[in-house]
Design a protein around this motif. Structure first.
Motif, PDB file in Angstrom:
ATOM      1  N   ILE A 207       0.849  -1.212   0.000  1.00 32.16           N
ATOM      2  CA  ILE A 207       0.000   0.000   0.000  1.00 32.16           C
ATOM      3  C   ILE A 207       0.872   1.244   0.000  1.00 32.16           C
ATOM      4  CG2 ILE A 207      -1.627   1.361   1.395  1.00 32.16           C
ATOM      5  CD1 ILE A 207      -2.912  -1.287   2.262  1.00 32.16           C
ATOM      6  N   HIS A 208       1.942   1.238   0.801  1.00 36.06           N
ATOM      7  CA  HIS A 208       2.860   2.380   0.845  1.00 36.06           C
ATOM      8  C   HIS A 208       3.506   2.622  -0.519  1.00 36.06           C
ATOM      9  CE1 HIS A 208       3.559   2.335   5.501  1.00 36.06           C
ATOM     10  NE2 HIS A 208       2.377   2.804   5.143  1.00 36.06           N
ATOM     11  N   ILE A 209       3.868   1.537  -1.207  1.00 33.49           N
ATOM     12  CA  ILE A 209       4.483   1.668  -2.544  1.00 33.49           C
ATOM     13  C   ILE A 209       3.474   2.250  -3.526  1.00 33.49           C
ATOM     14  CG2 ILE A 209       5.417   0.380  -4.513  1.00 33.49           C
ATOM     15  CD1 ILE A 209       6.625  -1.592  -2.442  1.00 33.49           C
ATOM     16  N   GLY A 210       2.230   1.771  -3.462  1.00 29.37           N
ATOM     17  CA  GLY A 210       1.179   2.298  -4.341  1.00 29.37           C
ATOM     18  C   GLY A 210       0.933   3.779  -4.095  1.00 29.37           C
ATOM     19  N   GLU A 211       0.900   4.168  -2.815  1.00 31.98           N
ATOM     20  CA  GLU A 211       0.718   5.583  -2.472  1.00 31.98           C
ATOM     21  C   GLU A 211       1.882   6.416  -2.985  1.00 31.98           C
ATOM     22  OE1 GLU A 211      -1.963   5.542   1.593  1.00 31.98           O
ATOM     23  OE2 GLU A 211       0.218   5.321   1.766  1.00 31.98           O
ATOM     24  N   PHE A 212       3.093   5.872  -2.875  1.00 27.89           N
ATOM     25  CA  PHE A 212       4.288   6.566  -3.368  1.00 27.89           C
ATOM     26  C   PHE A 212       4.183   6.810  -4.878  1.00 27.89           C
ATOM     27  CE2 PHE A 212       8.337   5.765  -5.586  1.00 27.89           C
ATOM     28  CZ  PHE A 212       9.024   6.924  -5.238  1.00 27.89           C
ATOM     29  N   THR A 250       6.644  18.771   1.139  1.00 28.33           N
ATOM     30  CA  THR A 250       7.936  18.106   0.951  1.00 28.33           C
ATOM     31  C   THR A 250       8.400  17.416   2.224  1.00 28.33           C
ATOM     32  OG1 THR A 250       8.549  19.751  -0.716  1.00 28.33           O
ATOM     33  CG2 THR A 250      10.333  18.449   0.238  1.00 28.33           C
ATOM     34  N   LEU A 251       8.254  18.085   3.365  1.00 31.91           N
ATOM     35  CA  LEU A 251       8.667  17.486   4.631  1.00 31.91           C
ATOM     36  C   LEU A 251       7.877  16.201   4.913  1.00 31.91           C
ATOM     37  CD1 LEU A 251       9.079  20.688   6.839  1.00 31.91           C
ATOM     38  CD2 LEU A 251      10.899  19.125   6.114  1.00 31.91           C
ATOM     39  N   MET A 252       6.575  16.238   4.632  1.00 34.21           N
ATOM     40  CA  MET A 252       5.757  15.027   4.829  1.00 34.21           C
ATOM     41  C   MET A 252       6.149  13.937   3.838  1.00 34.21           C
ATOM     42  SD  MET A 252       1.994  16.578   5.608  1.00 34.21           S
ATOM     43  CE  MET A 252       1.367  14.990   6.083  1.00 34.21           C
ATOM     44  N   TYR A 253       6.511  14.325   2.615  1.00 34.84           N
ATOM     45  CA  TYR A 253       6.933  13.361   1.594  1.00 34.84           C
ATOM     46  C   TYR A 253       8.237  12.679   2.018  1.00 34.84           C
ATOM     47  CZ  TYR A 253       8.195  11.593  -3.060  1.00 34.84           C
ATOM     48  OH  TYR A 253       8.538  10.798  -4.132  1.00 34.84           O
ATOM     49  N   ILE A 254       9.179  13.464   2.506  1.00 30.50           N
ATOM     50  CA  ILE A 254      10.479  12.913   2.950  1.00 30.50           C
ATOM     51  C   ILE A 254      10.270  11.964   4.123  1.00 30.50           C
ATOM     52  CG2 ILE A 254      12.697  13.521   4.013  1.00 30.50           C
ATOM     53  CD1 ILE A 254      12.583  16.133   2.363  1.00 30.50           C
ATOM     54  N   TYR A 255       9.413  12.373   5.070  1.00 27.60           N
ATOM     55  CA  TYR A 255       9.149  11.510   6.217  1.00 27.60           C
ATOM     56  C   TYR A 255       8.495  10.209   5.757  1.00 27.60           C
ATOM     57  CZ  TYR A 255       7.346   9.829  10.659  1.00 27.60           C
ATOM     58  OH  TYR A 255       7.072   9.041  11.753  1.00 27.60           O
ATOM     59  N   SER A 256       7.584  10.302   4.783  1.00 25.34           N
ATOM     60  CA  SER A 256       6.912   9.099   4.267  1.00 25.34           C
ATOM     61  C   SER A 256       7.899   8.184   3.547  1.00 25.34           C
ATOM     62  CB  SER A 256       5.775   9.505   3.323  1.00 25.34           C
ATOM     63  OG  SER A 256       4.809  10.278   4.000  1.00 25.34           O
ATOM     64  N   LEU A 257       8.891   8.768   2.862  1.00 21.42           N
ATOM     65  CA  LEU A 257       9.944   7.955   2.247  1.00 21.42           C
ATOM     66  C   LEU A 257      10.726   7.187   3.307  1.00 21.42           C
ATOM     67  CD1 LEU A 257      11.428  10.312  -0.535  1.00 21.42           C
ATOM     68  CD2 LEU A 257      10.044   8.258  -0.872  1.00 21.42           C
ATOM     69  N   TYR A 258      10.981   7.860   4.428  1.00 25.61           N
ATOM     70  CA  TYR A 258      11.691   7.212   5.534  1.00 25.61           C
ATOM     71  C   TYR A 258      10.888   5.993   6.026  1.00 25.61           C
ATOM     72  CZ  TYR A 258      12.697   6.520  10.508  1.00 25.61           C
ATOM     73  OH  TYR A 258      12.960   5.959  11.736  1.00 25.61           O
ATOM     74  N   ILE A 259       9.559   6.141   6.127  1.00 28.09           N
ATOM     75  CA  ILE A 259       8.702   5.025   6.547  1.00 28.09           C
ATOM     76  C   ILE A 259       8.707   3.929   5.481  1.00 28.09           C
ATOM     77  CG2 ILE A 259       6.342   4.350   7.150  1.00 28.09           C
ATOM     78  CD1 ILE A 259       7.769   6.112   9.244  1.00 28.09           C
ATOM     79  N   LEU A 260       8.651   4.350   4.186  1.00 30.08           N
ATOM     80  CA  LEU A 260       8.614   3.386   3.086  1.00 30.08           C
ATOM     81  C   LEU A 260       9.858   2.505   3.078  1.00 30.08           C
ATOM     82  CD1 LEU A 260       7.294   2.367   0.424  1.00 30.08           C
ATOM     83  CD2 LEU A 260       8.560   4.181  -0.755  1.00 30.08           C
ATOM     84  N   GLY A 263      11.438   2.638   8.075  1.00 23.91           N
ATOM     85  CA  GLY A 263      11.219   3.332   9.338  1.00 23.91           C
ATOM     86  C   GLY A 263       9.912   2.911   9.984  1.00 23.91           C
ATOM     87  N   LYS A 264       9.790   3.158  11.286  1.00 24.09           N
ATOM     88  CA  LYS A 264       8.575   2.803  12.007  1.00 24.09           C
ATOM     89  C   LYS A 264       7.589   3.975  11.970  1.00 24.09           C
ATOM     90  CE  LYS A 264      10.661  -0.546  15.137  1.00 24.09           C
ATOM     91  NZ  LYS A 264      10.887  -0.928  16.553  1.00 24.09           N
ATOM     92  N   GLY A 265       6.307   3.633  11.858  1.00 26.39           N
ATOM     93  CA  GLY A 265       5.285   4.677  11.818  1.00 26.39           C
ATOM     94  C   GLY A 265       4.405   4.554  10.584  1.00 26.39           C
ATOM     95  N   GLU A 266       3.625   5.582  10.329  1.00 27.65           N
ATOM     96  CA  GLU A 266       2.710   5.588   9.196  1.00 27.65           C
ATOM     97  C   GLU A 266       3.181   6.592   8.134  1.00 27.65           C
ATOM     98  OE1 GLU A 266       0.133   3.637   8.640  1.00 27.65           O
ATOM     99  OE2 GLU A 266       0.449   2.586  10.541  1.00 27.65           O
ATOM    100  N   SER A 267       3.035   6.222   6.871  1.00 33.04           N
ATOM    101  CA  SER A 267       3.379   7.149   5.785  1.00 33.04           C
ATOM    102  C   SER A 267       2.233   8.140   5.581  1.00 33.04           C
ATOM    103  CB  SER A 267       3.640   6.377   4.483  1.00 33.04           C
ATOM    104  OG  SER A 267       2.433   5.837   3.992  1.00 33.04           O
ATOM    105  N   TYR A 268       2.587   9.285   5.014  1.00 28.24           N
ATOM    106  CA  TYR A 268       1.579  10.330   4.779  1.00 28.24           C
ATOM    107  C   TYR A 268       1.571  10.756   3.317  1.00 28.24           C
ATOM    108  CZ  TYR A 268       0.959  10.633   9.803  1.00 28.24           C
ATOM    109  OH  TYR A 268       0.672  10.334  11.104  1.00 28.24           O
ATOM    110  N   PHE A 269       1.806   9.800   2.415  1.00 26.21           N
ATOM    111  CA  PHE A 269       1.743  10.101   0.980  1.00 26.21           C
ATOM    112  C   PHE A 269       0.338  10.611   0.601  1.00 26.21           C
ATOM    113  CE2 PHE A 269       5.224   6.845   0.733  1.00 26.21           C
ATOM    114  CZ  PHE A 269       6.205   7.710   0.262  1.00 26.21           C
ATOM    115  N   PHE A 455       7.950  11.614  18.138  1.00 26.32           N
ATOM    116  CA  PHE A 455       8.539  12.476  17.096  1.00 26.32           C
ATOM    117  C   PHE A 455       7.549  12.683  15.953  1.00 26.32           C
ATOM    118  CE2 PHE A 455      10.544  12.777  12.940  1.00 26.32           C
ATOM    119  CZ  PHE A 455      11.323  13.914  13.094  1.00 26.32           C
ATOM    120  N   GLU A 456       6.905  11.579  15.515  1.00 23.66           N
ATOM    121  CA  GLU A 456       5.965  11.664  14.400  1.00 23.66           C
ATOM    122  C   GLU A 456       4.791  12.568  14.755  1.00 23.66           C
ATOM    123  OE1 GLU A 456       3.177   8.742  11.627  1.00 23.66           O
ATOM    124  OE2 GLU A 456       4.660   7.887  12.991  1.00 23.66           O
TER     125      GLU A 456
END
Length: 813
Positions: A207-212, A250-260, A263-269, A455-456
């Motif tokens: 799902i994260h890859i599809g959102e990306f 952009t900041l949310m995109y970078i954080y979501s890449l970290y999750i993808l 990283g632990k947590g939820e992506s925000y793509f 942090f998230e």
């Protein structure tokens, strides 16, 4: 071939195409030019901030840049102001928010030789005034291009094409974003369902890859306009709305890449996609709203024909309007529009003047009568002589006035811009402080986010603060309401030369009215005539003196003589002089060389010329004398306009004091004033006295609106806060006026006060709405009560709320 790095954009290029300047290397002339602009403007610290990063080279300069300085271009697009400076209307391409306007104005204001630069956010039109001895237009264009925008001379057809092009670009980017958002929402349903009910980790990664995949084109294609605007803002040390949107996404995109990538947590793509989509949809609807408000101008423009049939030496030829000259003979058939102003020399018929005056009934015109551009010939073949070129013609002048008014700004807009200048920096500071408080101090006012790291949580709350803030609503509050107000006023035959006069009229506390031609119809009729000497030669001299004056009394007596005598002829009189508020004097020399002194006017003019003649009347009078001997006397009365009493009652109820100024005697003035309800009358006053009276009122702190129609009103009008000319006014009166009543109706003047106050009220409402929105939503976001997705929706809705509220101006108009 060796590779070298450009000192501006830091891109590597072949040494063979290098532009060498001392120790500096440039890949093109554009980079070289921008480097020196930044250095000259004290902005060279930009390169320290840039570090080793690369940037795109500036917009390439056209090879034909010098065409902006050519004589043909100057004749077509450049005007000369009263102070001798050059003025041009430009369309600035690339503007999509109020910060873009501020950036361009800031750079232009700081450029030596530019006197003023006003850019209207609603139509991207810039009115620029400059000293041609200090800077050339080509240099101004280059300056605008150097900061990432483009400029070209305003031309109605080209401007419309650019609007369509920009609208299409927004639409395509928006539809890409909408398509991706719909698909990413479907993936989001699965993700958030699994968030609460449990989901396989591998499916979650898919799902994260599809959102990306869906998010990336939205951010970097649909959202490119925000990155571009943010880049050029930073380049000139300005934090704008684009920076808030692009940095938050952009900041949310970078954080979501970290999750993808583990990283632990939820992506925000999904949130990144929705932020860009909501803002783009909001901007697109904003463009649609502004376009609907400009439709009035488009309708007026459509009244101008593209070419005319000119008759030269018996040959008819269709030529472009710009090629028509004063003195040309134009032929129009039944159903055709008058292309330029003129005077009928052959034929007669009725004309539809509703496009100019709003008068629904056709107007009968005969030989000698004036024709105005944009009016329609109803029923016959007419030939007329051109008296004004296309640029000077009535309808083109109306369009120019409207365009200028849409490019101007009320005072309240400048105040709003001052407030919004530090807005973005304040928001970024609040966002940073929010993150510090949430993360380092462990303070949490919001909901309890389960399965989300501290942090998230802190990061997402800080991003919400950036995304929810909306400087656009504040910056859009004034121009969109002004645009709609001016458009609605134009529909009623009211032309505001500048938008600022809406604010001035709304604040006005004194209305000064001329009597003849304003309160009255200005159509004096001879009630009693006494011609003491009916010698045709003397009647011709009187007729010639009357013809030399544009005063309503002279016109009425002339019309009376034309009806009474068929064989009148104009004589060659000379030394014609107008005596202010008294009449006209002139001389005539016959074939024997004898000189006759002619005089026509009121009793005061007779006394000034040592003519003892007693003539008492409660009406306006005209006395004609030759060599100090009275030849004829006329008593005239003027009819009061039906709507005068209604106007005066209306403005007095709204707290305005009404004053009538007139050159007539006290008896006539008091009679008219009592009939319409005016309590304050100043009679027997000359044009200079009128102007002095206006100055006196202003010294007392009054905000004065004056309406008049004659040349004798022009000095007083020029000294008032708002000058209003009746549509039938003399050219000099219209030139010094701020508002023109095309239909000369006092009902329109009443409407001007009503709608000005209504528009100003909505401007203040818009500013209050935007301030309330930001003062409520920003603390809510700081408290963690708003997620980024909702923040993006709120930001877009705040701008649309301002547009929708402004549209309410039309409801009672």
């Amino acid at each position: 071939m060796a590779k070298v790095k450009c000192n501006h954009c830091h891109l590597e290029f072949d040494e063979s195409v290098m532009i060498k300047e001392g120790d500096l290397n440039f890949c093109c002339k554009g980079c070289q030019g921008v480097y020196h602009i930044l250095k000259d403007d004290g902005l060279d610290s930009f390169y320290e901030k840039l570090g080793n990063k690369t940037i795109a080279p500036p917009i390439e300069v056209d090879d034909d840049i010098q065409r902006f300085d050519t004589k043909s271009f100057e004749d077509t697009f450049i005007k000369t102001t009263q102070d001798g400076y050059n003025q041009i209307d430009l369309i600035i391409e690339g503007i999509h928010c109020a910060a873009c306007v501020w950036l361009n104005e800031k750079v232009l204001f700081e450029t030596e030789g530019i006197i003023s630069a006003d850019i209207n956010f609603t139509n991207n039109k810039a009115k620029i005034v400059w000293d041609n001895d200090k800077i050339k237009l080509s240099q101004i264009i280059l300056k605008i291009r150097s900061i990432g925008y483009n400029a070209y001379a305003y031309d109605a057809s080209v401007a419309d094409e650019q609007v369509v092009k920009a609208k299409r670009s927004y639409f395509i980017r928006m539809m890409v974003a909408v398509f991706a958002s719909v698909n990413i929402m479907m993936l989001g349903v699965a993700k958030y369902t699994g968030f609460f009910t449990g989901i396989d980790e591998q499916i979650r990664e898919y799902i994260h890859i599809g959102e990306f995949i869906f998010c990336t084109p939205v951010l970097f294609y649909s959202g490119w306009i925000f990155f571009r605007g943010a880049f050029y803002g930073l380049k000139n040390r300005i934090l704008n709305m684009d920076f808030l949107v692009s940095s938050g996404a952009t900041l949310m995109y970078i954080y979501s890449l970290y999750i993808l990538f583990g990283g632990k947590g939820e992506s925000y793509f999904d949130s990144v996609t929705m932020i860009i989509t909501f803002v783009l949809v909001g901007k697109y609807l904003e463009v649609i709203g502004k376009k609907s408000a400009v439709d009035t101008l488009d309708k007026i423009k459509s009244s101008i024909p593209l070419e005319a049939t000119v008759v030269k030496e018996g040959v008819k030829k269709a030529i472009a309007l710009n090629s028509i000259e004063v003195g040309d003979i134009v032929e129009i058939r039944s159903g055709e529009k008058v292309c330029v102003d003129g005077k009928i020399i052959s034929g007669e018929g009725t004309f539809d003047e509703s496009s100019l005056t709003g008068e629904s009934l056709p107007i009968f015109k005969k030989v000698g009568d004036k024709l105005y551009s944009g009016t329609i010939n109803n029923d016959s073949l007419i030939r007329y002589e051109v008296t004004k070129t296309y640029k000077e013609s009535t309808l083109n002048s109306i369009v120019t006035l409207l365009e200028d008014s849409l490019s101007s700004k009320p005072e309240i807009e400048y105040k709003a811009n001052e407030i919004s200048k530090g807005f973005s920096l304040t928001i970024l500071t609040l966002s940073f402080l929010t993150f510090i408080v949430w993360y380092f101090f462990g303070i949490d006012f919001g909901f309890d986010y389960e399965n989300v790291s501290h942090f998230e949580k802190s990061f997402i709350v800080a991003i919400s603060v950036i995304v929810i803030a909306c400087p656009c609503a504040l910056a859009l509050a004034t121009p969109i309401a002004s645009l709609i107000g001016i458009s609605e006023l134009a529909k009623k035959g009211l032309l505001f030369k500048e938008a600022k006069f809406i604010e001035t009229m709304a604040k006005a506390d004194t209305l000064v009215l001329d009597k003849t031609g304003t309160i009255t119809k200005g159509e004096l009729k001879v009630k009693k005539a006494r011609i003491l000497d009916k010698n045709i030669h003397k009647l011709n001299l009187m007729y010639s003196l009357l013809d030399s004056s544009t005063h309503p009394i002279s016109k009425s007596v002339k019309k009376y003589l034309q009806k009474k005598y068929d064989n009148l002829e104009l004589k060659d009189i000379f030394d014609v002089k107008t005596v202010q508020a008294k009449g006209v004097v002139a001389k005539y020399k016959n074939i024997e060389g004898k000189t006759f002194h002619l005089l026509g006017g009121n009793v005061d003019l007779l006394r000034e010329n040592q003519i003892n003649y007693n003539f008492d009347s409660g009406n306006s009078v005209y006395i004609f004398a030759i060599n100090r001997r009275v030849i004829a006397t006329f008593e005239l009365a003027d009819e009061i306009r039906e709507e005068a009493k209604d106007l005066i009652n209306s403005v007095q109820k709204n707290g305005l004091e009404v004053v009538m100024l007139t050159g007539d005697n006290e008896s006539i003035a008091s009679k008219v004033a009592s009939k319409v309800g005016i309590k304050k009358v100043v009679s027997h006053i000359d044009p200079i006295g009128k102007a002095d009276y206006i100055k006196k009122l202003k010294k007392e702190g009054k905000i004065v609106v004056m309406a008049g129609d004659g040349i004798n009103d022009s000095v007083a009008l020029a000294n008032s806060d708002v000058a209003i000319a009746m549509g039938n006014s003399a050219d000099v009166t219209i030139s010094v006026s701020d508002i023109v009543l095309l239909n000369s109706s006092l009902s329109s003047l009443k409407y001007a006060f009503v709608l000005s106050r209504r528009t100003y009220k909505f401007i203040k409402q818009n500013l209050l709405l935007s301030l309330i929105y930001n003062s409520i939503t920003i603390p809510l976001a700081m408290a963690g009560l708003v997620i980024p997705l909702v923040a993006a929706l709120s930001m877009s809705l705040s701008s649309l709320l301002v547009v929708a509220n402004s549209m309410r101006i039309k409801l009672k108009s």
